[in-house]
Design a protein around this motif. Sequence first.
Motif, PDB file in Angstrom:
ATOM      1  N   LEU A 269      26.382  -1.395 -16.990  1.00  0.00           N
ATOM      2  CA  LEU A 269      25.462  -0.791 -17.732  1.00  0.00           C
ATOM      3  C   LEU A 269      24.418  -1.745 -18.169  1.00  0.00           C
ATOM      4  CD1 LEU A 269      24.510   2.187 -18.538  1.00  0.00           C
ATOM      5  CD2 LEU A 269      25.870   1.479 -21.046  1.00  0.00           C
ATOM      6  N   TRP A 270      24.565  -3.039 -18.681  1.00  0.00           N
ATOM      7  CA  TRP A 270      23.741  -3.960 -19.153  1.00  0.00           C
ATOM      8  C   TRP A 270      22.996  -4.514 -17.982  1.00  0.00           C
ATOM      9  CZ3 TRP A 270      24.164  -8.590 -16.618  1.00  0.00           C
ATOM     10  CH2 TRP A 270      25.563  -8.866 -16.093  1.00  0.00           C
ATOM     11  N   GLN A 271      23.044  -4.154 -16.472  1.00  0.00           N
ATOM     12  CA  GLN A 271      22.408  -4.625 -15.780  1.00  0.00           C
ATOM     13  C   GLN A 271      21.269  -3.557 -15.461  1.00  0.00           C
ATOM     14  OE1 GLN A 271      25.687  -4.733 -12.850  1.00  0.00           O
ATOM     15  NE2 GLN A 271      25.343  -6.889 -12.642  1.00  0.00           N
ATOM     16  N   ASP A 272      21.028  -2.442 -16.238  1.00  0.00           N
ATOM     17  CA  ASP A 272      19.935  -1.420 -16.004  1.00  0.00           C
ATOM     18  C   ASP A 272      20.070  -1.023 -14.610  1.00  0.00           C
ATOM     19  OD1 ASP A 272      19.402  -2.089 -18.740  1.00  0.00           O
ATOM     20  OD2 ASP A 272      17.805  -3.227 -18.210  1.00  0.00           O
ATOM     21  N   PRO A 273      21.103  -0.318 -14.223  1.00  0.00           N
ATOM     22  CA  PRO A 273      21.214  -0.033 -12.913  1.00  0.00           C
ATOM     23  C   PRO A 273      20.258   1.174 -12.565  1.00  0.00           C
ATOM     24  CG  PRO A 273      23.279   0.825 -14.033  1.00  0.00           C
ATOM     25  CD  PRO A 273      22.439  -0.007 -15.168  1.00  0.00           C
ATOM     26  N   LEU A 274      19.942   1.180 -11.152  1.00  0.00           N
ATOM     27  CA  LEU A 274      19.119   2.181 -10.717  1.00  0.00           C
ATOM     28  C   LEU A 274      19.764   2.950  -9.496  1.00  0.00           C
ATOM     29  CD1 LEU A 274      15.733   0.533 -10.496  1.00  0.00           C
ATOM     30  CD2 LEU A 274      16.362   1.999 -12.150  1.00  0.00           C
ATOM     31  N   PRO A 275      19.598   4.112  -9.304  1.00  0.00           N
ATOM     32  CA  PRO A 275      20.486   4.713  -8.250  1.00  0.00           C
ATOM     33  C   PRO A 275      19.690   4.140  -6.801  1.00  0.00           C
ATOM     34  CG  PRO A 275      19.644   6.398  -9.637  1.00  0.00           C
ATOM     35  CD  PRO A 275      18.869   5.053 -10.168  1.00  0.00           C
ATOM     36  N   ASP A 276      20.485   4.172  -5.650  1.00  0.00           N
ATOM     37  CA  ASP A 276      19.766   3.871  -4.452  1.00  0.00           C
ATOM     38  C   ASP A 276      18.591   4.664  -4.116  1.00  0.00           C
ATOM     39  OD1 ASP A 276      21.743   2.069  -4.191  1.00  0.00           O
ATOM     40  OD2 ASP A 276      23.254   3.210  -3.281  1.00  0.00           O
ATOM     41  N   ALA A 277      17.448   4.024  -3.217  1.00  0.00           N
ATOM     42  CA  ALA A 277      16.367   4.722  -3.055  1.00  0.00           C
ATOM     43  C   ALA A 277      16.985   5.853  -1.839  1.00  0.00           C
ATOM     44  CB  ALA A 277      15.311   3.840  -2.400  1.00  0.00           C
TER      45      ALA A 277
ATOM     46  N   GLN B 290      20.060   9.385 -17.635  1.00  0.00           N
ATOM     47  CA  GLN B 290      20.132   9.080 -19.132  1.00  0.00           C
ATOM     48  C   GLN B 290      21.585   8.401 -19.102  1.00  0.00           C
ATOM     49  OE1 GLN B 290      17.866  10.108 -21.753  1.00  0.00           O
ATOM     50  NE2 GLN B 290      18.908   8.177 -22.213  1.00  0.00           N
ATOM     51  N   GLU B 291      22.411   8.687 -18.413  1.00  0.00           N
ATOM     52  CA  GLU B 291      23.828   7.885 -18.482  1.00  0.00           C
ATOM     53  C   GLU B 291      23.800   6.546 -17.864  1.00  0.00           C
ATOM     54  OE1 GLU B 291      24.018  12.276 -18.652  1.00  0.00           O
ATOM     55  OE2 GLU B 291      23.206  11.022 -17.091  1.00  0.00           O
ATOM     56  N   LEU B 292      22.918   6.148 -17.167  1.00  0.00           N
ATOM     57  CA  LEU B 292      22.621   4.963 -16.577  1.00  0.00           C
ATOM     58  C   LEU B 292      21.821   4.121 -17.679  1.00  0.00           C
ATOM     59  CD1 LEU B 292      22.539   5.253 -12.925  1.00  0.00           C
ATOM     60  CD2 LEU B 292      24.459   4.599 -14.233  1.00  0.00           C
TER      61      LEU B 292
END
Length: 770
Positions: free
Chosen positions: A455-463, A590-592
Amino acid sequence: MGTDDQTNTCSFHMSGALPAGGDHLGGTFGQSPTLDSWYPQRLRVELLHRNGVDADPLGADFDYAAAFATIDLMTLKSDIKRLLTTSVDWWPADYGNYGPQMIRMAWHAAGTYRIADGRGGAGTAMQRFAPIGSWWDNGNTDKSRRLLQPIKHQYGNALSWADLMVLTGNCSLELMGLPTYGFGGGRLDAWEPDDGTWWGPEVWNPHAVASPDEMVSRDERWHGQNGDAGYDLQSPLAASHQALIYVNPEGPYSNGDPLGSARDIRITFTRMAMNDEETVALIAGGHAFGKSHGQVPASDIGPSPEKAPIESMGLGWHNPVGTGSAEHTSTNGIEGSWTPNPTQWDNTYLENLFAYDYEQTKSPAGALQWTPTDSEAPKTPDAHVPGQMNPLMMMTSDIALKVDPEYRAICERFLADFDLFTLAFSKAWYKLTHRDMGPKHRYLGPEVTIADDLLWQDPLPDAAGYSLDEADVAALKEAVLATGLSVSDLVYTAFSAASTYRDSDKRGGANGARLALSPQKDWAVNRRTVPVIDALRNVQAAFTATSGGREVSLADLIVLAGSAAVEQAARAAGSDASVPFTPGRVDTTQELTDIEMFEWLRPIADGFRNFVSERFEEFAPGVAPEAAFLDKANLFTLTAPEWTVLHAGLRVLGSNWDGSDVGVLTDHVGALTTDFLVNLTDTDLIWTKDDETAMTFTGRVPATGEARWRASRNDLVFGSNAQLRSIADAYAGSDGQERFVRAFIRVWSKVMMLDRYDVNGHKRYGAMAA
């Protein structure tokens, strides 16, 4: 930060003979007063041009990611581990293993990170430069880096110092039995000191008894007294003391108070983005290895690297006693080891901490430390004298873990479950050494996949697998403009999405569309964006419904809408200009989104949007808004011309957070003109402050007293600062309009792409397409 000589006398003294004509060279070679000493309130605009391509011997075209990919990581790690157990005479390894001191080097490189502004951390290897490299708490880290020089030369520029230092810390842990959580390369070295980061209000005192290079007095950086409800560090500071990485190991003011130390630990580690469990894991895990050195009083140790004589060749803290190293070493003044086996990962640190009572003693250097009261307590072998056994040592900051109830409970869980402790330390170390690197897709190397998304990496979903084509982009621009949303609102929303970006730790930006999520959607400065986001969601839904199931992310649409508005504004000013657009942004959830961590991105001040929070004076006492504005431009990696052009353009496009006319120096809001710069530099206007706070001003026509414009400090600085005014003049002339539009589009595109590491990779210089 002050200098060693606190006087303002003009001195051109040099040791040794001057060259011919040397009396004319004092300003270059001597110790002449600087601009800052003459004009301490001067806005240091030149900070925007530090660590640029001119300072980089590798040049703007060097591709570090490609160079790093040529390294066989396993071979590199084998080479490092072999070096760790190859002791040399000039700086012998404790216990025949350099691992513990390399862990300290890597930890102290990473431990400067602070969550408030993202500065510090291991990412640019700033430990090589002043002031960090000469802090008292970094004593003898210069020796660790010098020991690594053969590895650095062997792998050349394919391996940055920043990556080498962190990887060596990992190799040290693995060599001593800890399974690490992973390693990501990709850190780009800086090439000159960072003299723009504010590390605290303390000043150098060359006559301090405690240590020649230690800052004196911590009072100015703290609010309240240790133990009071209001006790806290001044923002954005994180360390309890300027010359330290975290806290004074002897306790606040070296007073030996464990509870006071626990309060300092909790505040400082929280400011460095660590929770209680991570804090305990790091302290207990780090102190499972090596020893502290305190054989010689600090007053006998030579100057730090930055003050050392030229023949020292960049090494500092010369110790004149005995060999100056090995059994005579002195670093922080505390002497001893925490465990009986200082080169093996085990749980004996916590076992010994809780199994025995400790009493205060003094090291040979006179530092306060703790020793078991039980004579039957385990002993630790001397690091260099064969057959000699020494008492265990604990610091006041270690005893703090035992007396603080929350820390104690975590310690007891780790005592009962060594596997839990091992995983907790591995993950906390990974976070410590990677926290400032930004999104995970910036990490390089085969060990990246070892670690999960965190979570601390500010994850993003795959494109998604598809991408918008030119026809889609054109259709979406047309749909956005057809909503009737104003140029001002569209530009404001896109800029607000991008404005959280900070290059210090690569966080924030438009990608992910977190502007539409908590906490950002609830910030007062973003209130104006809420109806725009709602309207853009309708455009998004309509596009999906009419395009055969193709989709546009809200993140892409926000940026595209702003770009369409900029093009319309340019046309309104008579310029037919196109704003580049690169699709591929994704929407996160929001969960990420770690709400607590993203709260640190909430602006205290944002000059681009003429926003100054009511908390500004609390968080930045005595700081002028224009100084905070310069800091914002710095975090955006803007040059002074880019800063000037972006601000001037946003003002005439109506970018104020509250919709006010302050600083909007044009009668044609929404047209991308040079009006802001022309009217700001109008010599027929007289500017006067509106009240004694000198935060807003009115520009009047002298002959009639007519109030023509209103402006803030964030506006007037572009006319009052000599460097910024000279740039304003370059665009305010009769030939400036087309140049201004082109320059604005370039910097707008750059800001919209700052967080697109999926496209930009590890580029450091130059504007980028939006």
